[in-house]
Design a protein around this motif. Structure first.
Motif, mmCIF file in Angstrom:
data_model
loop_
_atom_site.group_PDB
_atom_site.id
_atom_site.type_symbol
_atom_site.label_atom_id
_atom_site.label_comp_id
_atom_site.label_asym_id
_atom_site.label_seq_id
_atom_site.Cartn_x
_atom_site.Cartn_y
_atom_site.Cartn_z
ATOM 1 N N SER A 147 0.831 -1.210 0.000
ATOM 2 C CA SER A 147 0.000 0.000 0.000
ATOM 3 C C SER A 147 0.866 1.261 0.000
ATOM 4 N N LEU A 148 2.046 1.206 0.639
ATOM 5 C CA LEU A 148 2.947 2.373 0.592
ATOM 6 C C LEU A 148 3.456 2.591 -0.837
ATOM 7 N N PHE A 149 3.847 1.511 -1.484
ATOM 8 C CA PHE A 149 4.372 1.648 -2.846
ATOM 9 C C PHE A 149 3.295 2.082 -3.829
ATOM 10 N N GLY A 150 2.043 1.735 -3.565
ATOM 11 C CA GLY A 150 0.953 2.094 -4.475
ATOM 12 C C GLY A 150 0.325 3.438 -4.169
ATOM 13 N N LEU A 151 0.897 4.174 -3.194
ATOM 14 C CA LEU A 151 0.366 5.482 -2.744
ATOM 15 C C LEU A 151 -1.030 5.366 -2.134
ATOM 16 N N GLN A 152 -1.411 4.173 -1.639
ATOM 17 C CA GLN A 152 -2.701 4.051 -0.949
ATOM 18 C C GLN A 152 -2.570 4.403 0.529
ATOM 19 N N GLU B 269 3.436 4.470 -13.480
ATOM 20 C CA GLU B 269 4.283 3.921 -12.408
ATOM 21 C C GLU B 269 3.508 3.736 -11.106
ATOM 22 N N TYR B 270 2.251 4.250 -11.049
ATOM 23 C CA TYR B 270 1.431 4.081 -9.839
ATOM 24 C C TYR B 270 0.057 3.514 -10.215
ATOM 25 N N HIS B 271 0.037 2.439 -10.966
ATOM 26 C CA HIS B 271 -1.201 1.720 -11.312
ATOM 27 C C HIS B 271 -2.256 2.630 -11.907
ATOM 28 N N GLY B 272 -1.828 3.645 -12.657
ATOM 29 C CA GLY B 272 -2.790 4.478 -13.382
ATOM 30 C C GLY B 272 -3.527 5.517 -12.563
ATOM 31 N N ILE B 273 -3.052 5.853 -11.347
ATOM 32 C CA ILE B 273 -3.780 6.901 -10.606
ATOM 33 C C ILE B 273 -3.474 8.276 -11.207
ATOM 34 N N ARG B 274 -4.455 9.173 -11.057
ATOM 35 C CA ARG B 274 -4.275 10.566 -11.476
ATOM 36 C C ARG B 274 -4.015 11.362 -10.202
ATOM 37 N N LEU B 275 -2.896 12.095 -10.170
ATOM 38 C CA LEU B 275 -2.485 12.726 -8.913
ATOM 39 C C LEU B 275 -3.463 13.818 -8.475
ATOM 40 N N GLN B 276 -3.916 14.668 -9.413
ATOM 41 C CA GLN B 276 -4.834 15.729 -8.978
ATOM 42 C C GLN B 276 -6.128 15.136 -8.430
ATOM 43 N N GLU B 277 -6.657 14.135 -9.142
ATOM 44 C CA GLU B 277 -7.923 13.520 -8.726
ATOM 45 C C GLU B 277 -7.780 12.878 -7.345
ATOM 46 N N ALA C 252 2.504 19.012 -4.526
ATOM 47 C CA ALA C 252 3.567 18.578 -3.599
ATOM 48 C C ALA C 252 3.798 17.079 -3.726
ATOM 49 N N ILE C 253 2.719 16.309 -3.912
ATOM 50 C CA ILE C 253 2.856 14.854 -4.079
ATOM 51 C C ILE C 253 3.604 14.546 -5.385
ATOM 52 N N ALA C 254 3.240 15.231 -6.464
ATOM 53 C CA ALA C 254 3.923 15.000 -7.745
ATOM 54 C C ALA C 254 5.413 15.258 -7.604
ATOM 55 N N CYS C 255 5.755 16.365 -6.933
ATOM 56 C CA CYS C 255 7.173 16.694 -6.748
ATOM 57 C C CYS C 255 7.897 15.576 -5.995
ATOM 58 N N ARG C 256 7.203 14.958 -5.024
ATOM 59 C CA ARG C 256 7.832 13.888 -4.246
ATOM 60 C C ARG C 256 7.900 12.574 -5.030
ATOM 61 N N VAL C 257 6.737 12.120 -5.547
ATOM 62 C CA VAL C 257 6.682 10.739 -6.052
ATOM 63 C C VAL C 257 7.121 10.623 -7.510
ATOM 64 N N LEU C 258 7.141 11.755 -8.223
ATOM 65 C CA LEU C 258 7.663 11.724 -9.595
ATOM 66 C C LEU C 258 9.003 12.444 -9.684
ATOM 67 N N GLY C 259 9.118 13.595 -8.994
ATOM 68 C CA GLY C 259 10.342 14.395 -9.081
ATOM 69 C C GLY C 259 11.455 13.855 -8.200
ATOM 70 N N LEU C 260 11.277 13.937 -6.887
ATOM 71 C CA LEU C 260 12.334 13.532 -5.960
ATOM 72 C C LEU C 260 12.659 12.039 -6.105
ATOM 73 N N ARG C 261 11.621 11.211 -6.228
ATOM 74 C CA ARG C 261 11.853 9.769 -6.330
ATOM 75 C C ARG C 261 12.741 9.438 -7.518
ATOM 76 N N ASP C 262 12.483 10.094 -8.672
ATOM 77 C CA ASP C 262 13.176 9.687 -9.900
ATOM 78 C C ASP C 262 14.432 10.507 -10.191
ATOM 79 N N LEU C 263 14.448 11.771 -9.781
ATOM 80 C CA LEU C 263 15.650 12.588 -10.028
ATOM 81 C C LEU C 263 16.656 12.447 -8.886
ATOM 82 N N GLY C 264 16.160 12.273 -7.657
ATOM 83 C CA GLY C 264 17.025 11.867 -6.559
ATOM 84 C C GLY C 264 17.700 12.908 -5.678
ATOM 85 N N PRO C 265 17.375 14.226 -5.782
ATOM 86 C CA PRO C 265 18.106 15.181 -4.939
ATOM 87 C C PRO C 265 17.548 15.264 -3.509
ATOM 88 N N ALA C 266 17.732 14.196 -2.730
ATOM 89 C CA ALA C 266 17.174 14.145 -1.372
ATOM 90 C C ALA C 266 17.987 15.015 -0.417
#
Ligand SMILES: *Cc1c(COP(=O)(O)O)cnc(C)c1O
Length: 426
Positions: free
Chosen positions: A46-51, A245-253, A261-275
């Motif tokens: 559930s953590l990996f699926g953003l549930q 990458e998240y089973h087809g969820i739409r972030l705004q919805e 803020a979620i997009a920046c974390r789960v698409l930006g920070l996760r994939d670009l990596g500047p933690a």
């Protein structure tokens, strides 16, 4: 607790923090760990699926960083925030959610020198095209809008001269164009200006400067105002379209007014990596506790130094919005009534050579490329931070050959003035 909403200074000390539930530690602990144990297989899934919200790996989130995020979101009046490794990393992560290759964003010409470089050169290689506008001419923003415009980027108090930007006027242009307004609030800090109150949709900071405040830790943060509708016209597919990458969820919805803020974390920070390192988050959190006190002293000292310089015979002009004679004084009274910040420029009658000479004679001021430190700092932008620009662009961005930039610290103002006096007189 009373019903009274907490004031700014109370939030600066407390927002986001609780005594540690396991140990009772009152200061926020440094959770110096890369990863976090899952309760069981379902929890992990559930953590990996953003549930479910929770900690997985420090590149995506960390409990120390989370306190910093909650605190800055509270101080700025946003819905959520994301901390990253530097101010520049924050800018990359923001624009990656908004621009596709070939898209454009409009940026005010008066910016931190590093941002001018990043936008002009690095972003070009991603296919993100910057279009410059003049923050003193609002219609230049209107004229720059095209069907490919995806965002407008400005600084609230702008580098290097500490000029004040008319955030409300530019937010009206952004609204009409249907694009978010991003405000770099680094030089003001939320103590002096809260851009969301004036129409900003996204606020970005270099935490390295006044928020951390002690010149010891790099960091950046993105604050989501929760005000922008990302679903219109398919303009922002990262937010409005199903994410493979998240089973087809739409972030705004799914996440509504904190989807950015979620997009920046789960698409930006996760994939670009500047933690952000949790150690730096701890240092910056400690700095933020005294932000109101420091900003008061920074502003009081800056005003005294600006007044001294304005009366000195070797000085041609002082550009400090806190001076009643300054061209930005009206805007300063409106946007920054508690003080016009502590970063400003002045120009010397002796031109380039006098600028270089002054910098070499100062003793208490440190000659370096930073702002927003407890210590007073000086730099000659034309030979350093803005040296890559041609002469016309230097002048346009407020960094002409005769210009010296100061970042006034929290020392005794009499000592700062004495140091300038000896260096100017010599
Ligand atoms: C320093 C600074 C940045 C860049 O931040 P880093 O933390 O150095 O990456 C961006 N904008 C402004 C206004 C700054 O002063």
């Amino acid at each position: 607790m009373s019903d009274r909403p907490p004031g700014f200074s109370t939030l600066a000390v407390h927002a986001g923090a609780q005594p540690d539930p396991t140990t009772g530690a009152r200061a926020t602990p440094i959770y110096q760990t890369t990863s976090f144990v899952f309760n069981d297989a379902d929890h992990a899934a559930s953590l990996f699926g953003l549930q479910a919200f929770g900690n997985i790996y420090t590149r995506i989130g960390n409990p120390t960083n989370a306190v910093l995020e909650e605190r800055v979101a509270a101080l700025e009046g946003g819905t959520a925030a994301l901390a990253v490794a530097s101010g520049h990393a924050a800018q990359v992560v923001i624009l990656q959610q908004l621009l596709q290759p070939g898209d454009e964003f409009i940026a005010a010409r008066k910016l931190y020198g590093g941002s001018i470089n990043q936008f002009t050169h690095a972003f070009k290689s991603f296919g993100w095209n910057v279009v410059w506008a003049d923050p003193d001419d609002i219609s230049s923003f209107e004229r720059a809008v095209t069907p490919r415009t995806k965002a407008i980027f400005i600084e609230s108090i702008a580098n290097p001269a500490g000029s004040i930007t008319d955030i409300e006027a530019i937010s009206t242009v952004a609204r009409k164009a249907g694009v978010p307004l991003i405000v770099d609030n680094t030089l003001a800090s939320p103590y002096l200006i809260r851009p969301i109150d004036h129409g900003a949709d996204i606020v970005v900071h270099s935490l390295t400067k006044f928020l951390g405040g002690h010149g010891n830790s790099l960091g950046g943060i993105i604050v989501d105002a929760g005000t922008f509708d990302w679903s219109t016209g398919g303009k922002y597919p990262m937010l409005s379209e199903p994410r493979p990458e998240y089973h087809g969820i739409r972030l705004q919805e799914t996440f509504g007014n904190f989807a950015f803020a979620i997009a920046c974390r789960v698409l930006g920070l996760r994939d670009l990596g500047p933690a952000l390192s949790p150690f730096n988050a701890f240092m910056i959190l400690t700095g933020i506790e005294t932000l109101p006190l420091r900003m008061q002293k920074h502003c009081e000292n800056a005003k005294a130094v600006a007044e001294f310089l304005a009366g000195h015979p070797a000085v041609a002009s002082v550009s400090y919005a806190g001076l009643p004679s300054d061209k930005y004084n009206q805007l300063a009274r409106k946007y920054a009534p508690k003080g016009a910040g502590a970063v400003f420029t002045f120009s010397l009658k002796g031109g380039y050579d006098a600028g270089v000479n002054l910098v070499s004679k100062l003793q208490l001021f440190s000659h370096l490329a930073n702002v927003g430190d407890t210590r007073s700092l000086v730099i000659h932008p034309a030979s350093t931070t803005h040296s890559q620009l041609d002469d016309a662009a230097k002048v346009k961005s407020g960094a002409g050959p005769d210009v010296v930039r100061l970042s006034i610290g929290i020392e005794d103002k009499e000592d700062l003035i004495a140091d300038l006096e000896q260096a100017l007189g010599a």
